[in-house]
Design an enzyme around this catalytic site. Structure first.
Site, PDB file in Angstrom:
ATOM      1  N   ARG A   1      93.913  80.232   5.884  1.00  0.00           N
ATOM      2  CA  ARG A   1      92.685  79.488   6.221  1.00  0.00           C
ATOM      3  C   ARG A   1      92.476  78.298   5.296  1.00  0.00           C
ATOM      4  NH1 ARG A   1      88.108  81.585   4.788  1.00  0.00           N
ATOM      5  NH2 ARG A   1      88.806  83.734   5.057  1.00  0.00           N
TER       6      ARG A   1
ATOM      7  N   LYS B   1      94.032  65.258  22.634  1.00  0.00           N
ATOM      8  CA  LYS B   1      94.224  64.118  23.538  1.00  0.00           C
ATOM      9  C   LYS B   1      95.518  63.372  23.201  1.00  0.00           C
ATOM     10  CE  LYS B   1      89.982  65.346  24.653  1.00  0.00           C
ATOM     11  NZ  LYS B   1      89.788  66.729  24.942  1.00  0.00           N
TER      12      LYS B   1
ATOM     13  N   TYR C   1      80.728  61.797  23.080  1.00  0.00           N
ATOM     14  CA  TYR C   1      81.281  62.925  23.830  1.00  0.00           C
ATOM     15  C   TYR C   1      80.175  63.985  23.960  1.00  0.00           C
ATOM     16  CZ  TYR C   1      83.792  67.275  24.581  1.00  0.00           C
ATOM     17  OH  TYR C   1      84.186  68.489  25.061  1.00  0.00           O
TER      18      TYR C   1
ATOM     19  N   ASP D   1      84.849  58.457  15.406  1.00  0.00           N
ATOM     20  CA  ASP D   1      85.704  59.268  16.277  1.00  0.00           C
ATOM     21  C   ASP D   1      86.691  58.314  16.940  1.00  0.00           C
ATOM     22  OD1 ASP D   1      86.818  60.628  18.473  1.00  0.00           O
ATOM     23  OD2 ASP D   1      85.082  61.940  18.681  1.00  0.00           O
TER      24      ASP D   1
HETATM   25  C1  LIG Z   1      85.793  61.567  22.002  1.00  0.00           C
HETATM   26  C2  LIG Z   1      85.946  63.044  21.846  1.00  0.00           C
HETATM   27  N1  LIG Z   1      85.698  63.604  20.650  1.00  0.00           N
HETATM   28  C3  LIG Z   1      85.811  64.929  20.455  1.00  0.00           C
HETATM   29  C4  LIG Z   1      86.161  65.780  21.484  1.00  0.00           C
HETATM   30  C5  LIG Z   1      86.252  67.267  21.234  1.00  0.00           C
HETATM   31  O1  LIG Z   1      87.577  67.642  21.139  1.00  0.00           O
HETATM   32  P1  LIG Z   1      88.138  69.116  21.486  1.00  0.00           P
HETATM   33  O2  LIG Z   1      87.951  69.315  22.953  1.00  0.00           O
HETATM   34  O3  LIG Z   1      89.555  69.040  21.045  1.00  0.00           O
HETATM   35  O4  LIG Z   1      87.319  70.066  20.678  1.00  0.00           O
HETATM   36  C6  LIG Z   1      86.449  65.244  22.741  1.00  0.00           C
HETATM   37  C7  LIG Z   1      86.838  66.129  23.852  1.00  0.00           C
HETATM   38  O5  LIG Z   1      86.931  65.723  24.980  1.00  0.00           O
HETATM   39  C8  LIG Z   1      86.330  63.844  22.923  1.00  0.00           C
HETATM   40  O6  LIG Z   1      86.563  63.271  24.108  1.00  0.00           O
END
Ligand SMILES: Cc1ncc(COP(=O)(O)O)c(C=O)c1O
Length: 392
Positions: free
Chosen positions: A54, A206, A107, A181
């Site tokens: 961890r 992604k 998101y 992000d």
């Molecule tokens: C811009 C963005 N940030 C964070 C996330 C969250 O990622 P995860 O689904 O891998 O937890 C997403 C998921 O679609 C996203 O599009």
């Protein structure tokens, strides 16, 4: 200095005992100490080395070295998902009574975490239009610890000037952490740390992994903060550890990131131009189009304009649903950045945590469709969209 493509392949300096070309999967939950004294020294961080899965693992460490290099940060921490990276980072950097200033277009789950959950722990989040300097200046106060944004934002591809945002936040208080992000770009297209951001978070689910076959996340920044996030946000508060098997696949995916991104970008541009001329489309959002309000800033801070295209279908939600339901090559599914083209309806799917009023305020209309352009032939994708529009 080597090029990004070279670093994507040679970013890790890890060598195993047998000279393996590829970093092996170290499926070990714990690590042996030579003595109690050594165990104590490791726990006290006086001696480098592994302790327990961890806190760190060699397969993950090799990937972290590559990711730090690609984002231009001192250190990186890989996590079990993008939300794992975001929540572990925020829990580490905020306390009750403190405040976050966030862009209002995020998101859906990030928005939900900020709007509905952080408030239960005494953290206030101000949602603003980050592209409006006056709103940012007005929202900053002595309790602000974090300024948070996505650019291009999910799902409408709004562009925020990272450099200007970081300048304003840091001029107000150098201790404010600007967190970006970078999921929609990947470091191949945009490097927020070089533009003044303090931390970069990603859903590596992604583009970074790129093949739609795992969940992962990463946060990159200075060594001190990343160590805190590892020891507080991951070890104690979320436990959102990336498994070594996933780290191996993620690291394999990263090797081809530059070639995949070039193709995603070229195809997305072609599709955006097609949509621009389609009379069943009310508006197209793609930062590469001259008509995009953030086009000039995108040219300044991005290498190319990305693989995501959003568009509003004339006639609203009902007509948008016909397009999304009628495609045959593109697949109706959430997520993005995979080899295969994915299509979704944000208002009813990824952004369903937003209320009707919040959707409107965030610039996410009911007729908006989000397309993650994959690696198929772009003309096949255009023909597929065309036959779907013919059903409207
Ligand atoms: C811009 C963005 N940030 C964070 C996330 C969250 O990622 P995860 O689904 O891998 O937890 C997403 C998921 O679609 C996203 O599009």
């Amino acid at each position: 200095m080597t090029d990004f493509s070279t670093d994507a392949l040679h970013g890790s300096s890890m060598k195993d005992a047998y000279g393996a070309l590829v970093t092996p999967i170290y499926n070990s939950s714990t690590f042996i100490f030579d003595s109690t004294a050594q165990g104590a020294a490791r726990f006290a961080l006086e001696e480098a080395g592994y302790i327990y899965g961890r806190i760190g693992n060699p397969t993950c460490a090799a990937l972290e070295e590559t990711m730090a290099k690609l984002e231009g940060g001192e250190a990186a921490l890989v996590t079990a998902s993008g939300m794992g990276a975001i929540t572990a980072t925020i829990w580490t950097c905020i306390s009750a009574g403190e405040e976050i200033v966030a862009d209002k277009t995020l998101y859906g789950c990030t928005f939900e975490f900020f709007e509905h959950h952080l408030s239960r722990f005494g953290v206030k989040v101000h949602f603003i239009e980050m592209t409006d300097e006056a709103q940012l200046r007005a929202a900053l106060n002595e309790k602000t610890r974090i300024v948070y944004l996505e650019t291009p934002a999910n799902p409408n591809l709004k562009i925020t000037d990272i450099e200007k945002t970081a300048q304003i936040a840091h001029a107000y208080n150098p201790a404010i952490r600007v967190i970006c992000d970078n999921t929609f770009c990947s470091p191949y297209l945009q490097k927020p740390l070089s533009l003044g951001a303090d931390l970069v978070v990603h859903s590596a689910t992604k583009y970074l992994n790129g093949h739609g076959d795992l969940l992962a996340g990463v946060v990159v920044g200075d060594l001190e903060t990343i160590t805190q996030i590892r020891l507080v946000g991951i070890k104690d508060m979320t436990g959102a550890v990336l498994a070594p098997n996933e780290a191996y696949l993620f690291h394999r995916g990263v090797q081809t990131l530059p070639v995949r991104m070039e193709r995603h970008c070229a195809s997305a541009m072609k599709i955006a131009r097609y949509l621009e001329k389609n009379d069943k489309v009310e508006a197209v959002f793609y930062p590469g189009l001259e008509s995009h309000p953030g086009h000039e800033i995108a040219k300044k801070q991005m290498r190319a304009f990305g693989g995501m295209v959003s568009f509003i279908v004339k006639g609203g939600r009902e007509k948008a649903a016909i397009v999304a339901d009628s495609v045959k090559i593109a697949t109706l599914a959430v997520s993005l950045g995979a080899t295969q083209t994915l299509i979704e309806h944000p208002a009813s799917m990824t952004h369903s945590p937003y209320s009707e009023e919040e959707l409107e305020a965030a610039g996410i209309p009911a007729g908006l469709i989000r397309l993650s352009v994959g690696l198929e032939d772009p003309d096949d994708l255009i023909r597929d969209l065309q036959q779907a529009f013919e059903k409207v």
